[in-house]
Scaffold this motif. Structure first.
Motif: not given
Length: 218
Positions: A209-218
């Motif tokens: 399930d790889w994602q090349a962009e992962v958001p981090y919103s805290g």
């Protein structure tokens, strides 16, 4: 078998330092590449105190030959690079009408181009399961006009990560950028240590399930 190795490009006291310590606590040996010798020496001491091996090199990562040679020395010494973390970017407070093309290109050479140098140098030491991680920023989507080059760098490096991931994936190597959707602070969800935790998690995604962009919103 030797311990896994992370090479941190653009190492210093912020997120990159937290990444180095986070991976060291998980048993990774650490290679540090940065421009400030005092900061590198201090960080190397902190990492070594966690019980792993650490090496560091003072290098301008926009100097292709010097950066390539430094990463190759690390790779030759350890025989492997399991994670390459890329952190550098340039903050220049100039809006688009103040920003000369030469300065924009100088900043992009650091915040985007140096990733190419690092990955190309590290590739012979990366094998299946290897990871390339990048500190991204919400500036890619919501740039502050008074620091126009930063948004260009972060949008560009995110785009480059996607191309790197597609290129490396057939060999079992994956790339990911972690888009930090907040302002770094000494407390709360956007401390460097919390961001480092997000980068650790992104590097250890399920490949199916790889994602090349992962958001981090805290």
């Amino acid at each position: 078998m030797s311990r896994p190795v992370i090479a941190v490009v653009g190492a210093g006291p912020g997120v990159s330092g937290s990444v180095a310590r986070r991976f060291a606590r998980e048993g990774y040996d650490v290679a540090l590449l940065g421009v400030d010798e005092a900061q590198l020496t201090e960080l190397a001491g902190q990492v070594e105190a966690l019980g792993v091996d650490v090496g560091h090199a003072v290098t301008d990562v926009t100097d292709v030959e010097a950066a390539t040679a430094a990463i190759q020395r690390f790779g030759d010494h350890t025989g492997r690079i399991d994670v390459l973390h890329f952190n550098p970017s340039a903050f220049r407070e100039k809006d688009p009408l103040e920003l000369p093309v030469a300065e924009l290109l100088e900043d992009v050479a650091l915040g985007v181009g140096a990733l190419l140098t690092a990955v190309q140098a590290a590739r012979p030491y990366l094998s299946a399961g290897g990871r390339v991680t990048v500190t991204g920023s919400m500036a890619a989507d919501k740039p502050w006009h008074r620091a126009a080059s930063l948004g260009v760098q972060k949008a560009g490096v995110r785009n480059l990560v996607r191309s790197l991931d597609a290129t490396l994936a057939p060999d079992g190597i994956r790339a990911v950028s972690v888009t930090v959707r907040g302002t770094l602070d000494k407390q709360g969800p956007f401390t460097p240590d919390r961001v480092a935790d997000a980068i650790w998690a992104a590097a250890h995604q399920d490949e199916a399930d790889w994602q090349a962009e992962v958001p981090y919103s805290g």
